[in-house]
Write a protein that holds these residues in place. Structure first.
Motif, PDB file in Angstrom:
ATOM      1  N   TRP A   1      -6.703   7.242   3.458  1.00 39.82           N
ATOM      2  CA  TRP A   1      -7.305   5.979   3.916  1.00 39.82           C
ATOM      3  C   TRP A   1      -8.719   6.206   4.443  1.00 39.82           C
ATOM      4  O   TRP A   1      -9.625   5.429   4.145  1.00 39.82           O
ATOM      5  CB  TRP A   1      -6.449   5.379   5.014  1.00 39.82           C
ATOM      6  CG  TRP A   1      -5.249   4.613   4.498  1.00 39.82           C
ATOM      7  CD1 TRP A   1      -4.839   4.483   3.201  1.00 39.82           C
ATOM      8  CD2 TRP A   1      -4.315   3.877   5.289  1.00 39.82           C
ATOM      9  NE1 TRP A   1      -3.704   3.718   3.132  1.00 39.82           N
ATOM     10  CE2 TRP A   1      -3.361   3.332   4.395  1.00 39.82           C
ATOM     11  CE3 TRP A   1      -4.185   3.641   6.647  1.00 39.82           C
ATOM     12  CZ2 TRP A   1      -2.292   2.541   4.847  1.00 39.82           C
ATOM     13  CZ3 TRP A   1      -3.129   2.859   7.094  1.00 39.82           C
ATOM     14  CH2 TRP A   1      -2.195   2.321   6.192  1.00 39.82           C
TER      15      TRP A   1
ATOM     16  N   GLY B   1       4.648   4.059   7.191  1.00 37.56           N
ATOM     17  CA  GLY B   1       3.976   2.764   7.260  1.00 37.56           C
ATOM     18  C   GLY B   1       4.136   2.071   8.595  1.00 37.56           C
ATOM     19  O   GLY B   1       3.470   1.054   8.843  1.00 37.56           O
TER      20      GLY B   1
ATOM     21  N   GLY C   1       5.027  -2.190   8.087  1.00 40.37           N
ATOM     22  CA  GLY C   1       5.368  -1.010   7.307  1.00 40.37           C
ATOM     23  C   GLY C   1       6.594  -0.310   7.827  1.00 40.37           C
ATOM     24  O   GLY C   1       7.075  -0.571   8.945  1.00 40.37           O
TER      25      GLY C   1
ATOM     26  N   VAL D   1       2.872  -1.497   4.242  1.00 35.75           N
ATOM     27  CA  VAL D   1       2.634  -0.080   3.969  1.00 35.75           C
ATOM     28  C   VAL D   1       3.973   0.651   3.822  1.00 35.75           C
ATOM     29  O   VAL D   1       4.861   0.530   4.669  1.00 35.75           O
ATOM     30  CB  VAL D   1       1.790   0.560   5.084  1.00 35.75           C
ATOM     31  CG1 VAL D   1       1.556   2.040   4.794  1.00 35.75           C
ATOM     32  CG2 VAL D   1       0.459  -0.175   5.214  1.00 35.75           C
TER      33      VAL D   1
ATOM     34  N   VAL E   1       0.866  -1.188   0.000  1.00 36.41           N
ATOM     35  CA  VAL E   1       0.000   0.000   0.000  1.00 36.41           C
ATOM     36  C   VAL E   1       0.903   1.239   0.000  1.00 36.41           C
ATOM     37  O   VAL E   1       1.441   1.629   1.036  1.00 36.41           O
ATOM     38  CB  VAL E   1      -0.934   0.004   1.218  1.00 36.41           C
ATOM     39  CG1 VAL E   1      -1.915   1.176   1.125  1.00 36.41           C
ATOM     40  CG2 VAL E   1      -1.696  -1.315   1.323  1.00 36.41           C
TER      41      VAL E   1
ATOM     42  N   LEU F   1      -1.383  10.000   4.300  1.00 34.25           N
ATOM     43  CA  LEU F   1      -1.803   8.595   4.272  1.00 34.25           C
ATOM     44  C   LEU F   1      -3.097   8.404   5.057  1.00 34.25           C
ATOM     45  O   LEU F   1      -4.057   7.786   4.566  1.00 34.25           O
ATOM     46  CB  LEU F   1      -0.679   7.735   4.857  1.00 34.25           C
ATOM     47  CG  LEU F   1      -0.918   6.239   5.090  1.00 34.25           C
ATOM     48  CD1 LEU F   1       0.401   5.473   4.990  1.00 34.25           C
ATOM     49  CD2 LEU F   1      -1.526   5.984   6.466  1.00 34.25           C
TER      50      LEU F   1
END
Length: 256
Positions: A106, A131, A127, A94, A42, A102
């Motif tokens: 999301w 992340g 992450g 992530v 991601v 982010l």
């Protein structure tokens, strides 16, 4: 009655985007427990940067797994397909970038809720940098330019997270000041090169790909300073001996 799966997440101080030895990523995959796990990258925090995505696919395409990517800036999945994708993964990985951006993206797409559901179902979340920050209740970040605190996150990991604790000027002192003042809750400071596994919010394993990297727990002492506890880390690729170094507790003076 079926037993609920353990809820696990891994904070990374490195990986495919910063090193070529693959030690931290191989260690992460070793915790999945299935053959050819599905690993979804991601890259939201980087704005779905194509070069970042390509590096992930190159690194994980050579491993015994099924790599995939979830882009959100050019999303082509409806809500049902998005949920199906995320809940079918064994690992959600992530990438780094801007933590605040982010979280905003999301939430706009409902990914925050889906990741919480995946976590509760046993998906391994992990992450690096942003992340790693995103899983905690708060984090230390440069999302707004200068280093500062962000008392916002998914809250899957209690407390706060600070990445790059040893490698970026000002990180250590700024994070300690945020914790000492109560701007951030007590939390975890990651030096570059470590990996830390948390099971149901509790650290259960920490490793390092470099001899000196450490994981630290930073806690306000109630007197304007912090107490820092340094956890031992097992060196990856160097047998089973633990790297202990300066493990123990020490008290820092109040931040200036």
């Amino acid at each position: 009655m079926a037993t609920a799966p353990a809820r696990r997440l891994i904070l990374l101080g490195g990986g495919f985007s910063t090193e070529d030895d693959g030690l931290l990523d191989d260690w992460t995959l070793s915790h999945v427990g299935v053959s050819r796990p599905k690993v979804c990258f991601v890259p939201t925090a980087s704005g779905d940067a194509p070069a970042y995505v390509e590096r992930f696919l190159t690194a994980f395409g050579s491993r015994d797994c099924e790599p995939g990517v979830l882009p959100l800036f050019r999303r082509d999945l409806d809500d049902d397909a998005l949920r199906t994708l995320l809940l079918s993964q064994h690992v959600v990985y992530v990438g780094g970038g801007n933590t605040a951006n982010l979280l905003a993206v999301w939430r706009a797409h409902g990914v925050d809720r889906l990741l919480r559901e995946a976590y509760d179902r046993g998906t391994l979340l992990c992450g690096i940098s942003a992340g790693a920050n995103c899983w905690a209740a708060g984090s230390h970040t440069d999302s707004f330019g200068p280093l500062t605190f962000l008392p916002d996150g998914l809250g899957l990991l209690p407390g706060s997270v600070c990445p790059h604790y040893d490698s970026e000027p000002g990180r250590r002192s700024s994070y300690q000041e945020a914790v000492a003042s109560g701007s951030l809750a007590d939390g975890w400071a990651l030096e570059d090169g470590i990996g830390a596994l948390f099971t149901d919010g509790v650290p259960t394993e920490s490793v390092t790909r470099t001899p000196t990297a450490r994981l630290h727990h930073v806690q306000a002492d109630g007197r304007g300073g912090v107490v820092v506890r340094t956890l031992s880390c097992r060196p990856l690729g160097r047998g089973d001996a633990e790297v202990r170094g300066t493990a123990g507790e020490f008290t820092s003076p109040p931040p200036m």
